[in-house]
Write a protein that holds these residues in place. Structure first.
Motif, PDB file in Angstrom:
ATOM      1  N   TRP A 139      70.723  65.598  85.711  1.00 47.03           N
ATOM      2  CA  TRP A 139      71.722  65.383  86.767  1.00 47.03           C
ATOM      3  C   TRP A 139      71.731  63.905  87.131  1.00 47.03           C
ATOM      4  O   TRP A 139      70.683  63.281  87.237  1.00 47.03           O
ATOM      5  CB  TRP A 139      71.388  66.213  88.000  1.00 47.03           C
ATOM      6  N   TYR A 140      72.923  63.368  87.342  1.00 47.11           N
ATOM      7  CA  TYR A 140      73.099  61.966  87.715  1.00 47.11           C
ATOM      8  C   TYR A 140      73.508  61.875  89.179  1.00 47.11           C
ATOM      9  O   TYR A 140      74.237  62.716  89.682  1.00 47.11           O
ATOM     10  CB  TYR A 140      74.208  61.327  86.876  1.00 47.11           C
ATOM     11  N   ARG A 141      73.020  60.828  89.832  1.00 53.48           N
ATOM     12  CA  ARG A 141      73.423  60.548  91.213  1.00 53.48           C
ATOM     13  C   ARG A 141      74.498  59.463  91.152  1.00 53.48           C
ATOM     14  O   ARG A 141      74.243  58.352  90.685  1.00 53.48           O
ATOM     15  CB  ARG A 141      72.259  60.059  92.052  1.00 53.48           C
ATOM     16  N   ASP A 149      77.256  61.707  95.314  1.00 51.93           N
ATOM     17  CA  ASP A 149      77.509  63.017  94.732  1.00 51.93           C
ATOM     18  C   ASP A 149      76.606  63.199  93.521  1.00 51.93           C
ATOM     19  O   ASP A 149      76.067  62.240  92.980  1.00 51.93           O
ATOM     20  CB  ASP A 149      78.975  63.145  94.326  1.00 51.93           C
ATOM     21  N   TRP A 150      76.467  64.447  93.088  1.00 55.39           N
ATOM     22  CA  TRP A 150      75.662  64.776  91.921  1.00 55.39           C
ATOM     23  C   TRP A 150      76.582  65.167  90.781  1.00 55.39           C
ATOM     24  O   TRP A 150      77.524  65.929  90.971  1.00 55.39           O
ATOM     25  CB  TRP A 150      74.708  65.928  92.241  1.00 55.39           C
TER      26      TRP A 150
END
Length: 151
Positions: free
Chosen positions: A96-98, A118-119
């Protein structure tokens, strides 16, 4: 059924504004802008244009374009970083990226910093950066537009 259609018609028609609605609305000059100036001294390409376009749409939807001074925006952060590794076997798992977008806004009478985070899941490849920042810019523009046009 008749009651429901009457209620819908009443909601649709609304209430007439004072003066019968024939007069143009008077806008506060501090809350109407001649345009949007965006600076983005960040490494993310195209984020300045995404924010500028989103803000134009948000301000136009509020009737806040056409006069006054420009709304000045400086994007201070635009980042998309890998942050959490989930269970790759689980639904929605994997990396998952922030995504983060921060902007400093200067209106004629005040200033404020807006931050949005957001994720974004990795779905077999690195997330589409342009799409990610366009979506963040749209959400951020709604917040900025509401703030800039409020009293």
């Amino acid at each position: 059924m008749l009651l429901l259609s009457t209620l819908v018609a009443c909601l649709h028609l609304g209430v007439r504004p004072p003066g019968g609605g024939d007069e143009p609305l008077a806008y506060d000059a501090q809350h109407v802008f001649s345009g949007v100036q965006v600076q983005a001294p960040v490494a993310e390409p195209g984020v300045d244009e995404a924010v500028r376009s989103a803000l134009w749409r948000a301000l136009a939807a509020r009737g806040a374009l056409g006069g006054g001074l420009p709304l000045a925006v400086t994007v201070t952060e635009a980042s998309l970083d890998p942050a959490v590794r989930g269970d790759s076997a689980a639904t929605g798992g994997g990396l998952w990226y922030r995504a983060r977008l921060v902007a400093r806004v200067n209106a004629p009478d005040r200033a404020r910093t807006f931050s949005l985070e957001d994720w974004v899941p990795e779905t077999g490849a690195v997330p589409d950066r342009q799409h990610t920042f366009e979506a963040l810019a749209e959400r951020l523009a709604q917040e900025i537009g509401a703030w800039a046009t409020s009293g």
